[in-house]
Design a protein around this motif. Sequence first.
Motif, PDB file in Angstrom:
ATOM      1  N   ASP A  85       5.490  38.638  50.891  1.00 28.36           N
ATOM      2  CA  ASP A  85       4.378  39.429  51.405  1.00 28.36           C
ATOM      3  C   ASP A  85       4.031  40.454  50.340  1.00 28.36           C
ATOM      4  O   ASP A  85       4.609  41.532  50.263  1.00 28.36           O
ATOM      5  CB  ASP A  85       4.789  40.120  52.712  1.00 28.36           C
ATOM      6  CG  ASP A  85       3.718  41.059  53.239  1.00 28.36           C
ATOM      7  OD1 ASP A  85       2.582  41.019  52.722  1.00 28.36           O
ATOM      8  OD2 ASP A  85       4.030  41.842  54.154  1.00 28.36           O
ATOM      9  N   ASN A 105       1.047  42.082  49.730  1.00 29.74           N
ATOM     10  CA  ASN A 105       0.130  43.183  50.045  1.00 29.74           C
ATOM     11  C   ASN A 105       0.499  43.951  51.306  1.00 29.74           C
ATOM     12  O   ASN A 105      -0.277  44.787  51.782  1.00 29.74           O
ATOM     13  CB  ASN A 105      -1.314  42.679  50.129  1.00 29.74           C
ATOM     14  CG  ASN A 105      -1.471  41.536  51.112  1.00 29.74           C
ATOM     15  OD1 ASN A 105      -0.531  41.183  51.819  1.00 29.74           O
ATOM     16  ND2 ASN A 105      -2.657  40.945  51.147  1.00 29.74           N
ATOM     17  N   GLY A 106       1.685  43.701  51.860  1.00 27.88           N
ATOM     18  CA  GLY A 106       2.203  44.513  52.960  1.00 27.88           C
ATOM     19  C   GLY A 106       1.523  44.339  54.290  1.00 27.88           C
ATOM     20  O   GLY A 106       1.594  45.231  55.143  1.00 27.88           O
ATOM     21  N   ASN A 107       0.912  43.167  54.546  1.00 32.74           N
ATOM     22  CA  ASN A 107       0.267  42.939  55.836  1.00 32.74           C
ATOM     23  C   ASN A 107       1.094  42.046  56.752  1.00 32.74           C
ATOM     24  O   ASN A 107       0.584  41.531  57.749  1.00 32.74           O
ATOM     25  CB  ASN A 107      -1.132  42.349  55.640  1.00 32.74           C
ATOM     26  CG  ASN A 107      -1.095  40.949  55.025  1.00 32.74           C
ATOM     27  OD1 ASN A 107      -0.046  40.466  54.608  1.00 32.74           O
ATOM     28  ND2 ASN A 107      -2.253  40.300  54.967  1.00 32.74           N
ATOM     29  N   SER A 108       2.371  41.858  56.389  1.00 31.19           N
ATOM     30  CA  SER A 108       3.327  41.054  57.186  1.00 31.19           C
ATOM     31  C   SER A 108       3.002  39.567  57.194  1.00 31.19           C
ATOM     32  O   SER A 108       3.503  38.832  58.054  1.00 31.19           O
ATOM     33  CB  SER A 108       3.415  41.573  58.628  1.00 31.19           C
ATOM     34  OG  SER A 108       3.847  42.916  58.638  1.00 31.19           O
ATOM     35  N   LEU A 109       2.177  39.112  56.261  1.00 30.24           N
ATOM     36  CA  LEU A 109       1.893  37.692  56.090  1.00 30.24           C
ATOM     37  C   LEU A 109       2.409  37.254  54.723  1.00 30.24           C
ATOM     38  O   LEU A 109       2.316  38.001  53.743  1.00 30.24           O
ATOM     39  CB  LEU A 109       0.394  37.420  56.190  1.00 30.24           C
ATOM     40  CG  LEU A 109      -0.268  37.768  57.515  1.00 30.24           C
ATOM     41  CD1 LEU A 109      -1.783  37.624  57.397  1.00 30.24           C
ATOM     42  CD2 LEU A 109       0.263  36.891  58.641  1.00 30.24           C
ATOM     43  N   LEU A 110       2.953  36.039  54.659  1.00 32.03           N
ATOM     44  CA  LEU A 110       3.554  35.559  53.420  1.00 32.03           C
ATOM     45  C   LEU A 110       2.500  34.978  52.485  1.00 32.03           C
ATOM     46  O   LEU A 110       1.750  34.073  52.846  1.00 32.03           O
ATOM     47  CB  LEU A 110       4.625  34.509  53.735  1.00 32.03           C
ATOM     48  CG  LEU A 110       5.866  35.057  54.445  1.00 32.03           C
ATOM     49  CD1 LEU A 110       6.795  33.924  54.839  1.00 32.03           C
ATOM     50  CD2 LEU A 110       6.595  36.068  53.578  1.00 32.03           C
ATOM     51  N   ASP A 111       2.470  35.516  51.277  1.00 30.43           N
ATOM     52  CA  ASP A 111       1.538  35.074  50.243  1.00 30.43           C
ATOM     53  C   ASP A 111       2.253  34.132  49.278  1.00 30.43           C
ATOM     54  O   ASP A 111       3.471  33.955  49.344  1.00 30.43           O
ATOM     55  CB  ASP A 111       0.988  36.294  49.501  1.00 30.43           C
ATOM     56  CG  ASP A 111       0.452  37.350  50.455  1.00 30.43           C
ATOM     57  OD1 ASP A 111      -0.400  37.006  51.286  1.00 30.43           O
ATOM     58  OD2 ASP A 111       0.908  38.516  50.379  1.00 30.43           O
ATOM     59  N   TYR A 124      -3.497  35.066  48.681  1.00 27.66           N
ATOM     60  CA  TYR A 124      -3.189  35.976  49.775  1.00 27.66           C
ATOM     61  C   TYR A 124      -3.435  35.280  51.107  1.00 27.66           C
ATOM     62  O   TYR A 124      -4.460  34.621  51.310  1.00 27.66           O
ATOM     63  CB  TYR A 124      -4.023  37.245  49.656  1.00 27.66           C
ATOM     64  CG  TYR A 124      -3.774  37.992  48.367  1.00 27.66           C
ATOM     65  CD1 TYR A 124      -2.646  38.792  48.210  1.00 27.66           C
ATOM     66  CD2 TYR A 124      -4.649  37.865  47.287  1.00 27.66           C
ATOM     67  CE1 TYR A 124      -2.398  39.465  47.019  1.00 27.66           C
ATOM     68  CE2 TYR A 124      -4.407  38.524  46.095  1.00 27.66           C
ATOM     69  CZ  TYR A 124      -3.283  39.322  45.962  1.00 27.66           C
ATOM     70  OH  TYR A 124      -3.042  39.967  44.780  1.00 27.66           O
ATOM     71  N   ASN A 125      -2.481  35.457  52.011  1.00 27.57           N
ATOM     72  CA  ASN A 125      -2.503  34.791  53.308  1.00 27.57           C
ATOM     73  C   ASN A 125      -3.546  35.440  54.218  1.00 27.57           C
ATOM     74  O   ASN A 125      -3.513  36.646  54.456  1.00 27.57           O
ATOM     75  CB  ASN A 125      -1.103  34.883  53.931  1.00 27.57           C
ATOM     76  CG  ASN A 125      -0.898  33.931  55.071  1.00 27.57           C
ATOM     77  OD1 ASN A 125      -1.826  33.601  55.803  1.00 27.57           O
ATOM     78  ND2 ASN A 125       0.330  33.485  55.246  1.00 27.57           N
ATOM     79  N   ARG A 179      -4.048  34.283  57.402  1.00 28.23           N
ATOM     80  CA  ARG A 179      -3.589  33.853  58.731  1.00 28.23           C
ATOM     81  C   ARG A 179      -3.956  32.390  59.010  1.00 28.23           C
ATOM     82  O   ARG A 179      -4.908  31.850  58.469  1.00 28.23           O
ATOM     83  CB  ARG A 179      -4.158  34.721  59.875  1.00 28.23           C
ATOM     84  CG  ARG A 179      -3.694  36.162  59.841  1.00 28.23           C
ATOM     85  CD  ARG A 179      -4.137  36.909  61.092  1.00 28.23           C
ATOM     86  NE  ARG A 179      -3.806  38.322  60.977  1.00 28.23           N
ATOM     87  CZ  ARG A 179      -2.608  38.839  61.237  1.00 28.23           C
ATOM     88  NH1 ARG A 179      -1.645  38.034  61.645  1.00 28.23           N
ATOM     89  NH2 ARG A 179      -2.404  40.137  61.104  1.00 28.23           N
ATOM     90  N   GLY A 217      -0.405  44.779  46.518  1.00 35.21           N
ATOM     91  CA  GLY A 217      -0.500  43.367  46.169  1.00 35.21           C
ATOM     92  C   GLY A 217      -1.191  43.090  44.865  1.00 35.21           C
ATOM     93  O   GLY A 217      -1.556  41.951  44.584  1.00 35.21           O
TER      94      GLY A 217
END
Length: 378
Positions: free
Chosen positions: A154, A156-162, A177-178, A180, A231
């Motif tokens: 992650d 960029n710190g949005n709790s989604l895996l990039d 960048y993920n 969703r 990120g």
Amino acid sequence: MTKDITRWLLPSTFVMVLVMLALLTTPTTTQPVPPFNGSSATYDVLENPFTIASGDLNGNGNADIVVTSHVEGMVSVLLNRGDGTFSEPVHYSAGGGSFGLALVDIDGDGDLDVVVANQAAGTLSLLFNRGDGILETRTSMPAGSSPHAVTIADFNGNSLLDIAVPNFHGPTVSVFYNLRDGNFSEREAFPTQETPLAALAVDLNNNGAADIVTTSHFTGLLDILWNDGAGSFASRTAIQVGESLWSVASADLNRNGTQDLIVTQDFSGAVVVLPNNGDGSFGPAVELHTGGEGPCWATTFDMYGDGLLDIAVVDASTDYLYVFLNMGDGSFLLEAQFDTGEGPASITVADFNGNGRDDLAVANWVSNDVTVIFNTAS
């Protein structure tokens, strides 16, 4: 014209050198350490398997195996029967020159999907898991020039895996960048040193953001791209490690709460441990030697269950996997070696047979198979 042709043939040249080492080179050291008391099994896969990964794809609590095939442009899935044996591989198309690999839940549905870097096609492929270990949908995205590896974090710190991919002929790292539900942004490219071959996402300065480390094969430089917390990777640090850098791994080897780095040098025969000072700077390097000339992949595992992470290395010039025992004081002892197939290229770690110990599985580039080595340490 000749220079341009040479640039495009370089990745294949590296692989051919590894093959030649595996077939022609004999170690010049003394008699090797006797093998550790273990057992192994071998499974045939498609031609030129390179990167191997493990994880529970079908949700039955057992670690399965996935491996790329460079020649076929496919991935092979070997499902664990529950006792450490594996079913016949099932093959899925990924893209031209499939090389790097990662297993991660990229669409948030609770099961592991497969991400593949396709070196020849210059693409990143997402193979979505149906939930039972069957990969039924594939999405491909432009990645850059000759992508070789995949690393996940992650950023960029949005709790989604990039996803990050090094481009050998870039020289860049492409970050996706993920957004969703299995959707990703178009790649954003960040400059690296020349010929980035491997990439690793890891927080090196303990600021809570994953940085990106790449290995520069030609220059021998380890390139650290510092995450600004949002990120982006505008700041870089280069560390001279040696020559012919191949893989990079991380682990807290000295249990000081920071991630140390392990780097392989596939022509010089050295594995270099860089102890992290805690702020992203590193203490004096520790060199380990297999006795061969082609260590191309390293990872960590706990062989004896003592809480200290040991180092496993495959050497394509000897067809062995070597284990360096962590002595707990910053030093390592060559403790064991295991037979692999011909031209071992990469390693994955999991408890395949459910005995509570870390086992190892190796992708063998030349013999076109996977060797599973079971840890029977008492």
